[in-house]
Design an enzyme around this catalytic site. Structure first.
Site, short mmCIF file in Angstrom:
data_model
loop_
_atom_site.label_atom_id
_atom_site.label_comp_id
_atom_site.label_asym_id
_atom_site.label_seq_id
_atom_site.Cartn_x
_atom_site.Cartn_y
_atom_site.Cartn_z
N LYS A 146 -53.67 -3.77 36.49
CA LYS A 146 -54.33 -2.79 37.37
C LYS A 146 -55.71 -2.39 36.83
O LYS A 146 -56.67 -2.32 37.58
CB LYS A 146 -53.46 -1.51 37.49
CG LYS A 146 -52.10 -1.74 38.12
CD LYS A 146 -51.37 -0.43 38.38
CE LYS A 146 -51.05 0.39 37.15
NZ LYS A 146 -50.07 -0.24 36.23
N ARG B 14 -47.92 7.69 41.07
CA ARG B 14 -46.76 7.05 40.45
C ARG B 14 -45.46 7.64 40.95
O ARG B 14 -44.39 7.18 40.55
CB ARG B 14 -46.83 7.24 38.94
CG ARG B 14 -47.40 6.03 38.19
CD ARG B 14 -47.52 6.42 36.74
NE ARG B 14 -47.48 5.35 35.79
CZ ARG B 14 -48.55 4.88 35.15
NH1 ARG B 14 -49.75 5.31 35.45
NH2 ARG B 14 -48.42 3.95 34.24
N ARG C 154 -51.90 -6.78 23.99
CA ARG C 154 -53.07 -6.10 24.57
C ARG C 154 -53.92 -5.39 23.52
O ARG C 154 -53.41 -4.70 22.64
CB ARG C 154 -52.59 -5.08 25.60
CG ARG C 154 -53.72 -4.25 26.20
CD ARG C 154 -53.36 -3.69 27.53
NE ARG C 154 -52.39 -2.62 27.50
CZ ARG C 154 -51.97 -1.97 28.58
NH1 ARG C 154 -52.45 -2.30 29.77
NH2 ARG C 154 -51.09 -1.00 28.48
N ARG D 128 -52.97 0.18 21.95
CA ARG D 128 -52.55 1.48 22.44
C ARG D 128 -51.26 1.88 21.73
O ARG D 128 -50.39 1.04 21.49
CB ARG D 128 -52.30 1.42 23.94
CG ARG D 128 -53.56 1.69 24.73
CD ARG D 128 -53.38 1.51 26.19
NE ARG D 128 -52.17 2.07 26.76
CZ ARG D 128 -51.91 2.11 28.06
NH1 ARG D 128 -52.81 1.64 28.91
NH2 ARG D 128 -50.80 2.61 28.52
N ARG E 179 -41.29 2.58 29.71
CA ARG E 179 -42.30 2.64 30.78
C ARG E 179 -41.90 1.76 31.96
O ARG E 179 -42.11 2.12 33.12
CB ARG E 179 -43.68 2.22 30.23
CG ARG E 179 -44.28 3.30 29.33
CD ARG E 179 -45.28 2.73 28.33
NE ARG E 179 -46.43 2.14 28.94
CZ ARG E 179 -47.19 1.21 28.34
NH1 ARG E 179 -46.89 0.75 27.15
NH2 ARG E 179 -48.25 0.75 28.96
#
Ligand code: AMP
Length: 218
Positions: A13, A88, A127, A156, A167
């Site tokens: 996203k 969300r 990531r 992160r 998540r």
């Protein structure tokens, strides 16, 4: 132009929102980035309320809606917004409809990035993010620093296996219902299936552009 990007964590996203933001000259509104900024500022009044991010749980609708309402007042959103990670929950979707209606606007397009779990895990566990410009990279690229900012890339805090699982559960439990919410809305609804980790952001971008053309959005 107001575009909502739907999709689980790691679906791309943020990367696609950056591109769409340039295409439509609209601001990129990432609630994750806005909330992480609060998490780094102990003096912020909402600091205690965003701590749940560390466990991979959703921040309350009330807090997130307020953050978005304040964010949308910034000048970069005068032409529209590309929403990344918001809404969300159905309550957030309803709040967004109200915020936009107050401006005489509505959600124009929803892009649903439907990515398989294997691909999500591969992306999230590898990531890397530039802490300054927030651009996203993958460790397979072999970069230590952001090519634009020269700043060291970081992982992160919530990109670890345990938090990722939480998540993904949160997405399935609370966010996936938004697919029906938006399919039943007047917004153009575009769903892309991504099951191949070698598919690049550029490939996905091309598919999105094709689909936007088919719907006469560009
Ligand atoms: P993201 O950067 O979109 O993956 O978001 C990182 C974390 O921020 C999420 O796991 C949530 O804890 C929180 N967060 C971001 N956006 C929202 C939202 N719209 N509602 C609730 N929590 C959010």
């Amino acid at each position: 132009m107001y575009i909502v990007l739907l999709g689980p964590p790691g679906s791309g996203k943020g990367t696609q929102a950056e591109v769409l933001s340039r295409v439509f000259d609209a601001g990129h509104l990432s609630t994750g980035d806005l909330l992480r900024d609060i998490l780094e500022n102990q003096d912020h009044p909402l600091y205690p309320k965003v701590q749940v991010i560390k466990e991979g749980r959703l921040v309350s609708d009330e807090v997130v809606n307020q953050v978005v309402e304040d964010g949308l007042k910034r000048p970069e959103f005068r032409n529209g917004a590309i929403f990344d990670g918001y809404p969300r929950t159905p309550a957030q979707a309803a709040a967004l409809d109200r915020m936009l209606a107050a401006r005489g606007k509505k959600v124009d397009v929803v892009i649903d990035l439907d990515v398989t779990k294997d691909v999500l895990l591969y992306r999230l566990l590898g990531r890397l993010v530039c802490p300054r410009c927030k651009r996203i990279f993958h460790e397979r690229q072999g970069l230590a620093e952001c090519p634009d900012c020269g700043v060291e890339l970081v992982r992160r805090g919530d990109d670890n296996e345990e938090t990722i699982m939480q998540r993904l559960e949160e997405y399935k439990d609370k966010t996936a219902v938004l697919q029906d919410y938006y399919r039943n809305s007047p917004a153009v609804y575009i769903r892309l299936r991504i099951s191949d980790a070698s598919k690049t952001a550029g490939d996905v971008q091309e598919e999105i552009t094709d689909r936007l053309r088919q719907h006469n959005v560009i």
